[in-house]
Design a protein around this motif. Structure first.
Motif, PDB file in Angstrom:
ATOM      1  N   ASP A 114       0.861  -1.182   0.000  1.00 25.37           N
ATOM      2  CA  ASP A 114       0.000   0.000   0.000  1.00 25.37           C
ATOM      3  C   ASP A 114       0.894   1.226   0.000  1.00 25.37           C
ATOM      4  N   ARG A 115       0.993   1.901  -1.150  1.00 20.68           N
ATOM      5  CA  ARG A 115       1.928   3.009  -1.287  1.00 20.68           C
ATOM      6  C   ARG A 115       1.575   4.186  -0.398  1.00 20.68           C
ATOM      7  N   HIS A 116       0.278   4.377  -0.097  1.00 23.31           N
ATOM      8  CA  HIS A 116      -0.131   5.584   0.600  1.00 23.31           C
ATOM      9  C   HIS A 116      -0.759   5.308   1.961  1.00 23.31           C
ATOM     10  N   GLY A 117      -1.150   4.081   2.217  1.00 20.80           N
ATOM     11  CA  GLY A 117      -1.774   3.766   3.499  1.00 20.80           C
ATOM     12  C   GLY A 117      -0.760   3.317   4.529  1.00 20.80           C
ATOM     13  N   GLY A 118       0.230   4.148   4.796  1.00 18.98           N
ATOM     14  CA  GLY A 118       1.241   3.821   5.801  1.00 18.98           C
ATOM     15  C   GLY A 118       2.361   2.958   5.274  1.00 18.98           C
ATOM     16  N   ALA A 119       2.470   2.823   3.933  1.00 18.76           N
ATOM     17  CA  ALA A 119       3.537   2.025   3.316  1.00 18.76           C
ATOM     18  C   ALA A 119       3.595   0.626   3.939  1.00 18.76           C
ATOM     19  N   VAL A 120       2.422  -0.036   3.973  1.00 16.18           N
ATOM     20  CA  VAL A 120       2.293  -1.348   4.610  1.00 16.18           C
ATOM     21  C   VAL A 120       2.311  -2.437   3.537  1.00 16.18           C
ATOM     22  N   LEU A 121       2.985  -3.565   3.847  1.00 14.66           N
ATOM     23  CA  LEU A 121       2.954  -4.730   2.978  1.00 14.66           C
ATOM     24  C   LEU A 121       1.963  -5.733   3.539  1.00 14.66           C
ATOM     25  N   HIS A 122       1.001  -6.153   2.696  1.00 13.90           N
ATOM     26  CA  HIS A 122       0.012  -7.150   3.092  1.00 13.90           C
ATOM     27  C   HIS A 122       0.415  -8.474   2.441  1.00 13.90           C
ATOM     28  N   PRO A 123       0.899  -9.450   3.217  1.00  8.98           N
ATOM     29  CA  PRO A 123       1.477 -10.665   2.626  1.00  8.98           C
ATOM     30  C   PRO A 123       0.425 -11.658   2.142  1.00  8.98           C
ATOM     31  N   PHE A 124       0.791 -12.375   1.075  1.00 11.83           N
ATOM     32  CA  PHE A 124      -0.025 -13.450   0.523  1.00 11.83           C
ATOM     33  C   PHE A 124       0.871 -14.681   0.419  1.00 11.83           C
ATOM     34  N   ASP A 125       0.368 -15.812   0.851  1.00  7.86           N
ATOM     35  CA  ASP A 125       1.182 -17.029   0.879  1.00  7.86           C
ATOM     36  C   ASP A 125       1.084 -17.760  -0.459  1.00  7.86           C
ATOM     37  N   GLY A 126       1.820 -17.245  -1.457  1.00  9.64           N
ATOM     38  CA  GLY A 126       1.812 -17.868  -2.770  1.00  9.64           C
ATOM     39  C   GLY A 126       2.583 -17.022  -3.761  1.00  9.64           C
ATOM     40  N   GLY A 127       2.867 -17.598  -4.921  1.00  8.68           N
ATOM     41  CA  GLY A 127       3.562 -16.883  -5.972  1.00  8.68           C
ATOM     42  C   GLY A 127       2.620 -16.038  -6.800  1.00  8.68           C
ATOM     43  N   CYS A 128       3.112 -15.519  -7.941  1.00  8.51           N
ATOM     44  CA  CYS A 128       2.320 -14.556  -8.709  1.00  8.51           C
ATOM     45  C   CYS A 128       1.104 -15.210  -9.366  1.00  8.51           C
ATOM     46  N   ALA A 129       1.269 -16.384  -9.987  1.00  7.95           N
ATOM     47  CA  ALA A 129       0.135 -17.023 -10.647  1.00  7.95           C
ATOM     48  C   ALA A 129      -0.919 -17.462  -9.633  1.00  7.95           C
TER      49      ALA A 129
END
Length: 283
Positions: A114-129
């Motif tokens: 999130d570039r503007h919401g506190g520069a937070v990374l929201h993790p996802f357990d998986g690759g791009c596909a």
């Protein structure tokens, strides 16, 4: 999970392309991204055409010119961006989908930054596909993406990027329609430009509304600003602007740019968004 199988499943959801995507040399792609890349991403780019997922997510490709741009944005803002994030897609202009580059590329997991919401990374357990499959199904488990369900309106994949055509509007009774030459007329003033932006937004949203359904958005002329011969008009949901419902704030809603000389309207692109924000405008 086998990356060929995941891409097969992705194509089963969005449909096989009529033509294969243009070939991309792996060395060229990795040079653009500045790093070796996961195998599922390479397979994705090789087999899945350019397009837009649920109306708002685009995978970075060389021809989009965005991979380098976002990498440079990250490099220029390392005080708020972790060193191990590598961008591979964007959702509007507020969210950047990244790999967490921990270990070899085949082990990288995905996150939404999130570039503007506190520069937070929201993790996802998986690759791009795997992320794209979950994104299409609405099962990423990331509450920050809840807005997608409301804004995608059932669209899963558009085989072309969303490029809004220039729209000629008629705020002052010019009686001109899209694609027709404008009658001779002096340039728009700011009040007319604001009216043009409002008409453009209403026309854009009207195609998604059911008969009798109220317009869910409006422009914000009080926050509009002039940039030379262009007038930039933000917009947001009526529930937020008129009723103070913070949960109704839109994400990825690029402001409308009005050409003061021609009356043409379009949404600003990602490059313009970054440039205006760097100049201090709150979009």
């Amino acid at each position: 999970m086998d990356h060929d199988d995941v891409v097969d499943r992705l194509l089963a959801v969005i449909g096989e392309p009529d033509e294969a995507p243009p070939p991309v040399a792996v060395a060229e792609l990795e040079d653009i991204f500045g790093t070796p890349l996961p195998a599922d991403f390479l397979e994705l780019v090789r087999r899945v055409p350019d397009g837009t997922y649920r109306g708002c997510l685009q995978v970075l490709r060389p021809q989009l010119g965005l991979a380098v741009l976002l990498r440079l944005v990250f490099e220029g803002r390392r005080e708020t961006v972790p060193d191990d994030l590598v961008p591979w897609a964007h959702i509007g202009d507020d969210y950047i989908v990244c790999w967490v580059a921990d270990g070899p590329p085949g082990a990288w997991r995905t996150g939404v930054f999130d570039r503007h919401g506190g520069a937070v990374l929201h993790p996802f357990d998986g690759g791009c596909a795997e992320f794209l499959l979950a994104f299409l199904a609405g099962t990423t488990g990331l509450s920050v993406l809840d807005f997608v369900e409301e804004t995608s309106r059932g669209r899963l994949f558009d085989h072309e990027p969303p490029v809004p055509p220039p729209a000629r509007v008629d705020p002052a009774g010019w009686n001109a329609t899209a694609g027709e030459p404008r009658p001779e007329r002096s340039a728009l003033d700011e009040q007319e430009a604001a009216a043009a932006a409002a008409a453009f937004l209403a026309e854009e949203y009207r195609q998604w509304l059911r008969p009798g359904e109220p317009m869910p958005v409006r422009t914000q002329p009080e926050r509009a600003f002039r940039d030379g011969r262009r007038y930039v008009v933000p917009y947001n949901s009526i529930d937020l602007l008129d009723h103070g419902d913070l949960d109704a704030e839109l994400g990825g809603n690029a402001p409308i740019l009005v050409d003061l000389d021609t009356g043409e309207c379009r949404h600003i692109d990602l490059n313009e968004t970054f440039a205006y924000r760097d100049r201090g405008h709150e979009l």
